[in-house]
Design an enzyme around this catalytic site. Structure first.
Site, mmCIF file in Angstrom:
data_model
loop_
_atom_site.group_PDB
_atom_site.id
_atom_site.type_symbol
_atom_site.label_atom_id
_atom_site.label_comp_id
_atom_site.label_asym_id
_atom_site.label_seq_id
_atom_site.Cartn_x
_atom_site.Cartn_y
_atom_site.Cartn_z
ATOM 1 N N ASP A 1 -6.752 50.068 6.512
ATOM 2 C CA ASP A 1 -8.180 50.242 6.793
ATOM 3 C C ASP A 1 -8.933 49.979 5.497
ATOM 4 O OD1 ASP A 1 -10.522 51.071 8.300
ATOM 5 O OD2 ASP A 1 -10.507 52.897 7.120
ATOM 6 N N SER A 2 -10.257 49.921 5.606
ATOM 7 C CA SER A 2 -11.045 49.760 4.390
ATOM 8 C C SER A 2 -11.067 51.058 3.576
ATOM 9 C CB SER A 2 -12.477 49.374 4.761
ATOM 10 O OG SER A 2 -13.064 50.406 5.516
ATOM 11 N N CYS B 1 -8.609 49.416 11.780
ATOM 12 C CA CYS B 1 -9.990 49.180 11.364
ATOM 13 C C CYS B 1 -10.586 48.195 12.354
ATOM 14 C CB CYS B 1 -9.981 48.584 9.953
ATOM 15 S SG CYS B 1 -11.588 48.017 9.385
ATOM 16 N N GLU C 1 -17.449 58.211 3.943
ATOM 17 C CA GLU C 1 -16.715 58.043 2.671
ATOM 18 C C GLU C 1 -17.320 58.913 1.568
ATOM 19 O OE1 GLU C 1 -13.961 56.188 1.759
ATOM 20 O OE2 GLU C 1 -13.596 55.204 3.672
ATOM 21 N N CYS D 1 -15.294 52.220 15.418
ATOM 22 C CA CYS D 1 -15.003 52.144 13.989
ATOM 23 C C CYS D 1 -14.131 53.353 13.708
ATOM 24 C CB CYS D 1 -16.299 52.220 13.178
ATOM 25 S SG CYS D 1 -16.030 52.433 11.406
ATOM 26 N N HIS E 1 -13.718 55.090 11.258
ATOM 27 C CA HIS E 1 -14.356 56.156 10.483
ATOM 28 C C HIS E 1 -15.133 57.129 11.395
ATOM 29 C CE1 HIS E 1 -13.605 53.655 6.934
ATOM 30 N NE2 HIS E 1 -14.076 54.617 6.162
HETATM 31 N N1 DGL Z 1 -12.858 51.870 9.608
HETATM 32 C C1 DGL Z 1 -13.510 50.583 9.564
HETATM 33 C C2 DGL Z 1 -13.777 50.092 10.977
HETATM 34 O O1 DGL Z 1 -13.114 50.580 11.876
HETATM 35 C C3 DGL Z 1 -14.683 50.685 8.661
HETATM 36 C C4 DGL Z 1 -15.323 49.421 8.339
HETATM 37 C C5 DGL Z 1 -16.040 49.328 7.045
HETATM 38 O O2 DGL Z 1 -15.397 49.475 6.015
HETATM 39 O O3 DGL Z 1 -17.237 49.008 7.106
HETATM 40 O O4 DGL Z 1 -14.568 49.224 11.243
#
Ligand code: DGL
Length: 276
Positions: free
Chosen positions: A11-12, A74, A153, A185, A187
């Site tokens: 993931d990011s 992600c 975050e 997402c 997150h």
């Molecule tokens: N968890 C990522 C997603 O599902 C986050 C994306 C991001 O870093 O903008 O899209």
């Protein structure tokens, strides 16, 4: 035999930990290698080609860690090119978009479904395409929520700003009368309380995390790759491209266990994936 190998997730940042927590529940006996690209998050505002290149580097790193399955945990990375990763990797690669759609279809009663995600995910049209393909009868309402990833975050989920921003983003979906809302997402489940509060108790929130973990179990079972069938030690390894400590703090809260993360600097030398 590959059964002892780990499930690789990426993931990011911390969002994919929502999938890890479901893997703990549904695939108890499996080892995990996780990569959070915290130095380069958020992905949701970046061009798709760049996201694909980042993900490619991470997949190459994961390959050095004895893995048997990759989960692109992600939505933005899945939307940027799940086929692209699958074509260049010999391991099975799962995304999080289709599992979320399937979970929503099981829940909706009025066939009005909302999807919230990053700008990249919503603009890619990936959710729209999956709904058109498997459930064209659904009225779909998509809404980008670009600030949510930064709220999560930066640990601001309980702040008054989070409520204000959420109210603003979700107003069109409330107006549309959706009865089911996909948190598109990984997150966003970390903001589920405020999202539920704003949407009201009768709206069902869908996290693709659980459905993705189920799909991972099916893939492992079909390939005779379940570690639990074999027994042996389980390992959890967490890597980040930014500082380890903030990640460890969020991971501890979410997973209810101590997590030790290691910082890895990727070398940007992908042989298989496109370079920037
Ligand atoms: N968890 C990522 C997603 O599902 C986050 C994306 C991001 O870093 O903008 O899209």
């Amino acid at each position: 035999m590959d059964r002892h190998k780990a499930i690789g997730l990426l993931d990011s940042g911390v969002g994919g930990l929502t999938v890890v927590s479901e893997i703990f529940r549904h695939l108890e006996g499996e080892s995990i290698v996780y990569f959070g690209d915290t130095a380069r998050m958020p992905y949701g505002q970046r061009p798709q080609q760049q996201v694909r290149a980042f993900v490619g580097e991470i997949i190459e790193f994961l390959h050095t860690q004895e893995i048997k399955l990759i989960i692109v945990a992600c939505n933005s990375a899945t939307a940027a090119g799940l086929d692209y990763y699958q074509e260049r990797t010999r391991l099975p690669v799962l995304g999080v978009i289709e599992p979320g759609v399937r979970a929503a279809l099981q829940q909706t009663r009025n066939s009005r479904v909302g999807v919230i995600g990053t700008m990249g995910t919503i603009q890619s049209g990936s959710y729209q395409e999956v709904f058109r393909r498997i459930a064209p009868e659904i009225d779909l309402y998509c809404q980008p929520c670009p600030l949510f990833v930064l709220i999560v975050e930066n640990g601001l989920v309980s702040s008054p700003e989070a409520v204000r921003v959420t109210e603003e983003y979700l107003a069109p979906l409330k107006k549309a009368g959706v009865d089911t809302l996909i948190m598109g997402c990984t997150h966003y489940p970390l903001m589920a309380d405020v999202i539920q509060q704003v949407m009201g108790p009768e709206v069902r929130l869908i996290s693709s995390a659980e459905e993705t973990a189920r799909e991972a179990r099916e893939v492992l079972q079909a390939g005779d790759l379940c570690h639990a069938d074999e027994g042996g030690a389980i390992q959890y390894r967490f890597f980040v491209s930014g500082p380890a400590q903030p990640f460890e703090e969020v991971a501890f809260k979410l997973l209810q266990r101590e997590v030790k993360a290691y910082q890895v600097i990727l070398n940007h030398q992908s042989a298989v994936f496109e370079k920037q």
